[in-house]
Design a protein around this motif. Structure first.
Motif, PDB file in Angstrom:
ATOM      1  N   ALA A 115       0.829  -1.210   0.000  1.00  0.00           N
ATOM      2  CA  ALA A 115       0.000   0.000   0.000  1.00  0.00           C
ATOM      3  C   ALA A 115       0.860   1.255   0.000  1.00  0.00           C
ATOM      4  O   ALA A 115       0.626   2.194  -0.769  1.00  0.00           O
ATOM      5  CB  ALA A 115      -0.928  -0.012   1.217  1.00  0.00           C
ATOM      6  N   ILE A 116       1.868   1.294   0.865  1.00  0.00           N
ATOM      7  CA  ILE A 116       2.721   2.480   0.983  1.00  0.00           C
ATOM      8  C   ILE A 116       3.487   2.726  -0.314  1.00  0.00           C
ATOM      9  O   ILE A 116       3.538   3.850  -0.824  1.00  0.00           O
ATOM     10  CB  ILE A 116       3.684   2.324   2.170  1.00  0.00           C
ATOM     11  CG1 ILE A 116       2.909   2.370   3.502  1.00  0.00           C
ATOM     12  CG2 ILE A 116       4.759   3.410   2.147  1.00  0.00           C
ATOM     13  CD1 ILE A 116       3.721   1.945   4.694  1.00  0.00           C
ATOM     14  N   ASN A 117       4.084   1.673  -0.867  1.00  0.00           N
ATOM     15  CA  ASN A 117       4.880   1.859  -2.078  1.00  0.00           C
ATOM     16  C   ASN A 117       4.011   2.182  -3.282  1.00  0.00           C
ATOM     17  O   ASN A 117       4.429   2.931  -4.177  1.00  0.00           O
ATOM     18  CB  ASN A 117       5.736   0.623  -2.341  1.00  0.00           C
ATOM     19  CG  ASN A 117       6.904   0.532  -1.369  1.00  0.00           C
ATOM     20  OD1 ASN A 117       7.113   1.425  -0.549  1.00  0.00           O
ATOM     21  ND2 ASN A 117       7.657  -0.546  -1.441  1.00  0.00           N
ATOM     22  N   HIS A 118       2.802   1.636  -3.332  1.00  0.00           N
ATOM     23  CA  HIS A 118       1.869   1.993  -4.409  1.00  0.00           C
ATOM     24  C   HIS A 118       1.555   3.489  -4.366  1.00  0.00           C
ATOM     25  O   HIS A 118       1.616   4.173  -5.392  1.00  0.00           O
ATOM     26  CB  HIS A 118       0.590   1.174  -4.271  1.00  0.00           C
ATOM     27  CG  HIS A 118      -0.546   1.684  -5.108  1.00  0.00           C
ATOM     28  ND1 HIS A 118      -0.560   1.596  -6.475  1.00  0.00           N
ATOM     29  CD2 HIS A 118      -1.705   2.313  -4.753  1.00  0.00           C
ATOM     30  CE1 HIS A 118      -1.680   2.145  -6.944  1.00  0.00           C
ATOM     31  NE2 HIS A 118      -2.381   2.589  -5.928  1.00  0.00           N
ATOM     32  N   VAL A 119       1.235   4.000  -3.167  1.00  0.00           N
ATOM     33  CA  VAL A 119       0.925   5.426  -3.032  1.00  0.00           C
ATOM     34  C   VAL A 119       2.156   6.276  -3.343  1.00  0.00           C
ATOM     35  O   VAL A 119       2.059   7.319  -3.993  1.00  0.00           O
ATOM     36  CB  VAL A 119       0.389   5.725  -1.616  1.00  0.00           C
ATOM     37  CG1 VAL A 119       0.225   7.234  -1.406  1.00  0.00           C
ATOM     38  CG2 VAL A 119      -0.936   5.023  -1.394  1.00  0.00           C
ATOM     39  N   ALA A 120       3.331   5.825  -2.897  1.00  0.00           N
ATOM     40  CA  ALA A 120       4.564   6.578  -3.148  1.00  0.00           C
ATOM     41  C   ALA A 120       4.833   6.700  -4.646  1.00  0.00           C
ATOM     42  O   ALA A 120       5.198   7.777  -5.141  1.00  0.00           O
ATOM     43  CB  ALA A 120       5.741   5.911  -2.451  1.00  0.00           C
ATOM     44  N   LEU A 121       4.655   5.616  -5.374  1.00  0.00           N
ATOM     45  CA  LEU A 121       4.891   5.652  -6.814  1.00  0.00           C
ATOM     46  C   LEU A 121       3.948   6.629  -7.507  1.00  0.00           C
ATOM     47  O   LEU A 121       4.338   7.343  -8.432  1.00  0.00           O
ATOM     48  CB  LEU A 121       4.730   4.248  -7.408  1.00  0.00           C
ATOM     49  CG  LEU A 121       5.816   3.231  -7.021  1.00  0.00           C
ATOM     50  CD1 LEU A 121       5.440   1.836  -7.506  1.00  0.00           C
ATOM     51  CD2 LEU A 121       7.167   3.637  -7.603  1.00  0.00           C
ATOM     52  N   LEU A 122       2.687   6.671  -7.044  1.00  0.00           N
ATOM     53  CA  LEU A 122       1.714   7.582  -7.645  1.00  0.00           C
ATOM     54  C   LEU A 122       1.988   9.030  -7.255  1.00  0.00           C
ATOM     55  O   LEU A 122       2.054   9.921  -8.100  1.00  0.00           O
ATOM     56  CB  LEU A 122       0.305   7.189  -7.221  1.00  0.00           C
ATOM     57  CG  LEU A 122      -0.269   5.896  -7.811  1.00  0.00           C
ATOM     58  CD1 LEU A 122      -1.658   5.628  -7.241  1.00  0.00           C
ATOM     59  CD2 LEU A 122      -0.321   5.968  -9.328  1.00  0.00           C
ATOM     60  N   ARG A 123       2.129   9.275  -5.940  1.00  0.00           N
ATOM     61  CA  ARG A 123       2.236  10.657  -5.467  1.00  0.00           C
ATOM     62  C   ARG A 123       3.555  11.288  -5.884  1.00  0.00           C
ATOM     63  O   ARG A 123       3.599  12.493  -6.159  1.00  0.00           O
ATOM     64  CB  ARG A 123       2.078  10.697  -3.943  1.00  0.00           C
ATOM     65  CG  ARG A 123       2.115  12.100  -3.363  1.00  0.00           C
ATOM     66  CD  ARG A 123       1.415  12.164  -2.040  1.00  0.00           C
ATOM     67  NE  ARG A 123      -0.011  12.015  -2.183  1.00  0.00           N
ATOM     68  CZ  ARG A 123      -0.832  12.991  -2.532  1.00  0.00           C
ATOM     69  NH1 ARG A 123      -0.378  14.192  -2.798  1.00  0.00           N
ATOM     70  NH2 ARG A 123      -2.112  12.762  -2.638  1.00  0.00           N
ATOM     71  N   LEU A 124       4.615  10.516  -5.915  1.00  0.00           N
ATOM     72  CA  LEU A 124       5.922  11.068  -6.283  1.00  0.00           C
ATOM     73  C   LEU A 124       6.183  10.967  -7.780  1.00  0.00           C
ATOM     74  O   LEU A 124       7.245  11.376  -8.251  1.00  0.00           O
ATOM     75  CB  LEU A 124       7.034  10.355  -5.509  1.00  0.00           C
ATOM     76  CG  LEU A 124       6.893  10.373  -3.975  1.00  0.00           C
ATOM     77  CD1 LEU A 124       8.079   9.649  -3.339  1.00  0.00           C
ATOM     78  CD2 LEU A 124       6.782  11.788  -3.441  1.00  0.00           C
ATOM     79  N   ALA A 125       5.213  10.395  -8.517  1.00  0.00           N
ATOM     80  CA  ALA A 125       5.312  10.287  -9.983  1.00  0.00           C
ATOM     81  C   ALA A 125       6.601   9.589 -10.409  1.00  0.00           C
ATOM     82  O   ALA A 125       7.325  10.055 -11.296  1.00  0.00           O
ATOM     83  CB  ALA A 125       5.202  11.664 -10.625  1.00  0.00           C
ATOM     84  N   GLN A 126       6.885   8.460  -9.760  1.00  0.00           N
ATOM     85  CA  GLN A 126       8.080   7.698 -10.096  1.00  0.00           C
ATOM     86  C   GLN A 126       7.690   6.457 -10.894  1.00  0.00           C
ATOM     87  O   GLN A 126       6.679   5.812 -10.606  1.00  0.00           O
ATOM     88  CB  GLN A 126       8.846   7.307  -8.830  1.00  0.00           C
ATOM     89  CG  GLN A 126       9.378   8.511  -8.075  1.00  0.00           C
ATOM     90  CD  GLN A 126      10.400   8.152  -7.014  1.00  0.00           C
ATOM     91  OE1 GLN A 126      10.847   9.022  -6.275  1.00  0.00           O
ATOM     92  NE2 GLN A 126      10.808   6.916  -6.921  1.00  0.00           N
ATOM     93  N   GLY A 127       8.499   6.119 -11.869  1.00  0.00           N
ATOM     94  CA  GLY A 127       8.188   4.980 -12.718  1.00  0.00           C
ATOM     95  C   GLY A 127       8.466   3.639 -12.077  1.00  0.00           C
ATOM     96  O   GLY A 127       8.030   2.605 -12.580  1.00  0.00           O
ATOM     97  N   GLY A 128       9.200   3.627 -10.999  1.00  0.00           N
ATOM     98  CA  GLY A 128       9.517   2.365 -10.335  1.00  0.00           C
ATOM     99  C   GLY A 128      10.219   2.610  -9.019  1.00  0.00           C
ATOM    100  O   GLY A 128      10.442   3.758  -8.614  1.00  0.00           O
TER     101      GLY A 128
END
Length: 465
Positions: A115-128
Motif C-alpha cells: 500500500a505504501i509503495n503503491h501510493v509513493a509511486l503515484l504521489r511522487l510520480a516515479q516509474g519504479g
C-alpha cells in the motif's frame, strides 16, 4: 549511533543535502503530511546505525530522523524522496491500524508495504522503485530495486489465485484500499512474505552489544501524538483551501475505508465531512468543536522547563548536536476568559460544551463574562440576562486591565480569550490579537477573520445539538 558514524565527511554532507532537498519537495509539491511529520523530528542525524532511514519515537515524546548518508547517495534524489515518504507513511499506518492482532500478522506487514509503495509511486510520480548498485558476483555490479514492488506482488497474487481456480482482481482494484490489499493477500495460498520488510519490522536487529545494529524504538504514545498533530495541522490547511493538503488527506481517508468505527470517528472529529462538502448536522458540530479544542490547545501549550536527559544528551553532544530539552509540566496556571454575547440568542448547548471543554483542561483557570451594552462577570450555572446593543471594546478594556467592573479590575494575564458572539458590533483591535478566539453564531459577521492582523475565527452551527 556513536559506534556507527559515517567515515567520509563528503558523503555525510551529500546525504544531508539530498535529505534537505527531499523535505523541501515534500512541502512544496509532494506530500504535506510528510512535510509536517518530519518538521516534528527536531533532530535529524546521519548514522550508519540504520541501513536506510528511520524515525525514532522515544518514551519522552521525542521524534528523531536517522538516515544513512551512504545509502542516500547510492539511491540518489528520487530514491531519497521515496524512502522518506515510505518512512513517514509507516508512522501513519502504525497510528491508523492499531489492532494488535492485525499488526501481528506478517501478511498485514506485506500489505502495508504494498500500500505504501503503491501510493509513493503515484504521489511522487516515479516509474519504479529506487535502485542501488550491488555486487553481481562476477566482479561487477548491477542495479537492484530497494523495497517491495507492488506490481510484482500483484503478479504473484494473480498467479496464485488462478492456480487455485479463483478470479483475481485487477491491479487498480487490488490497490484500492489498504485493507483491500490485506484481504486479497489473505486469499493467497502462499503470500510472498520476506523475512524482514522494513527496519521497523521483525525481531530485534543484527545482534547485541555496541557493535550490533538494533531496531529503533517506536514508542506508541509518541507516534500517536506526532501523527495526530500532523493530521490536525494538515486538515487545518486543507480547510483553509490548500489544494495539496486537501488532495492528500482525502486520498488518505479513502484508503482507510473499512477500517472500523475508531477511524470513522477520528476523521469525523478532524472535519473530513466539511472537507468533502458534506452537511450532516452532527459533522458540522464535530468540526467547530474540534477546531476550538485544537485552537485553544495551541494557545495553552506548556512551556519548557529545562531538564537534561543525561543519556540522550550525552549522545547528542558527542554527535555535535545541542542537548535536548524535555517538557515537564506547565510553568504556570493558564488563564482563559470566556465572554458570551447576550444581546442575541446564545444556544445553551454551545455554552454547556465550552464550559465542559475549559473545565477539563488541566492547569487552567477560567473567568466567565456576559456582555451586551454592559459587562457582567458570572459563574457557570448562573442565569445570564441580555439587553440591547453590543460593545466588544468593553471586553477588551476589561481583559487588558483598563476597565473596572463592580470596582474591581482584571489583574490576570489572559492566555486565551474566547468570544462567543454574532459579531455584529464595532470592530476592535486587542493588544495581543493572537490570543483571541472568536466563535461566530448563525447569521453573524466573521470580521475577525478579515481583521489585520487576522484573529482565530470560526462559525458555529448553532442549529445542531
Amino acid at each position: 549511533m556513536l559506534a556507527w558514524q559515517p567515515d567520509d565527511p563528503a558523503v555525510a554532507e551529500e546525504g544531508r543535502r539530498l535529505k534537505e532537498a527531499a523535505l523541501l519537495d515534500f512541502g512544496v509539491k509532494d506530500s504535506v503530511v510528510s512535510s509536517w511529520l518530519y518538521a516534528k523530528c527536531h533532530y535529524q542525524i546521519p548514522t550508519t546505525a540504520v541501513d536506510t532511514a528511520a524515525v525514532v519515537a522515544t518514551g519522552d515524546g521525542t521524534c528523531l530522523l536517522l538516515y544513512n548518508p551512504e545509502f542516500f547517495v547510492a539511491i540518489g534524489p528520487s530514491g531519497v524522496r521515496f524512502v522518506l515518504f515510505h518512512e513517514a507513511r509507516h508512522l501513519i499506518h502504525r497510528h491508523l491500524y492499531v489492532d494488535e492482532e492485525l499488526r501481528a500478522d506478517p501478511v498485514f506487514d506485506l500489505a502495508a508495504e504494498v500500500a505504501i509503495n503503491h501510493v509513493a509511486l503515484l504521489r511522487l510520480a516515479q516509474g519504479g522503485l529506487p535502485t542501488r548498485e550491488v555486487p553481481d558476483g562476477a566482479g561487477g555490479t548491477r542495479r537492484e530495486p530497494v523495497g517491495v514492488d507492488p506490481h510484482e506482488v500483484h503478479r504473484r497474487y494473480v498467479a496464485d489465485l488462478r492456480e487455485q481456480g479463483f478470479e483475481p482482481l485487477s491491479y487498480r482494484d487490488f490497490t484500492e484500499t489498504d485493507l483491500r490489499i490485506y484481504g486479497e493477500l489473505k486469499r493467497m495460498r502462499t503470500p510472498p512474505v520476506p523475512p524482514v520488510l522494513c527496519i521497523h519490522m521483525g525481531p530485534g536487529g543484527d545482534g547485541e552489544g555496541a557493535g550490533a545494529k538494533q531496531r529503533p524504538p517506536m514508542d506508541a504514545e509518541a507516534v500517536t501524538s506526532a501523527v495526530e498533530e500532523t493530521l490536525a495541522e494538515v486538515m487545518r490547511g486543507a480547510l483553509r483551501g490548500e489544494g495539496l493538503a486537501r488532495d492528500e488527506l482525502l486520498a488518505l481517508a479513502d484508503r482507510t475505508t473499512g477500517g472500523g468505527k475508531r477511524l470513522e470517528k477520528m476523521w469525523g472529529r478532524m472535519g473530513l465531512g466539511a472537507l468533502r462538502g458534506e452537511t450532516q448536522r452532527t459533522r458540522r458540530v464535530e468540526w467547530w468543536r474540534r477546531w476550538l479544542s485544537d485552537t485553544l490547545a495551541s494557545k495553552l501549550r506548556e512551556g519548557e522547563r529545562l531538564i537534561y536527559p543525561k543519556k540522550q544528551g550525552a549522545v547528542l553532544l558527542a554527535l555535535g548536536h545541542d542537548p535536548m530539552l524535555a517538557r515537564r509540566g506547565a510553568e504556570r496556571t493558564k488563564v482563559v476568559v470566556i465572554a458570551l454575547d447576550t444581546s442575541g440568542s446564545m444556544p445553551q448547548p454551545v455554552i454547556d460544551w465550552i464550559t465542559t471543554l475549559v473545565g477539563r483542561t488541566e492547569g487552567v483557570e477560567s473567568h466567565w463574562l456576559s456582555f451586551d451594552g454592559a459587562l457582567m462577570p458570572f459563574v457557570p450555572g448562573e442565569r445570564v440576562h441580555g439587553g440591547g446593543g453590543t460593545d466588544f471594546q468593553q471586553v477588551v478594556d476589561y481583559v487588558e486591565g483598563r476597565r473596572a467592573v463592580d470596582g474591581r479590575r482584571f489583574e490576570e494575564r489572559a492566555d486565551a480569550v474566547i468570544m462567543v458572539t454574532d459579531g455584529h458590533a464595532r470592530t476592535v483591535t486587542p493588544a495581543q490579537p493572537d490570543r483571541w478566539i472568536w466563535l461566530i453564531t448563525d447569521g453573524g459577521d466573521d470580521w475577525p477573520e478579515r481583521h489585520d492582523p487576522p484573529m482565530a475565527c470560526h462559525r458555529v452551527v448553532t442549529g445542531d445539538s
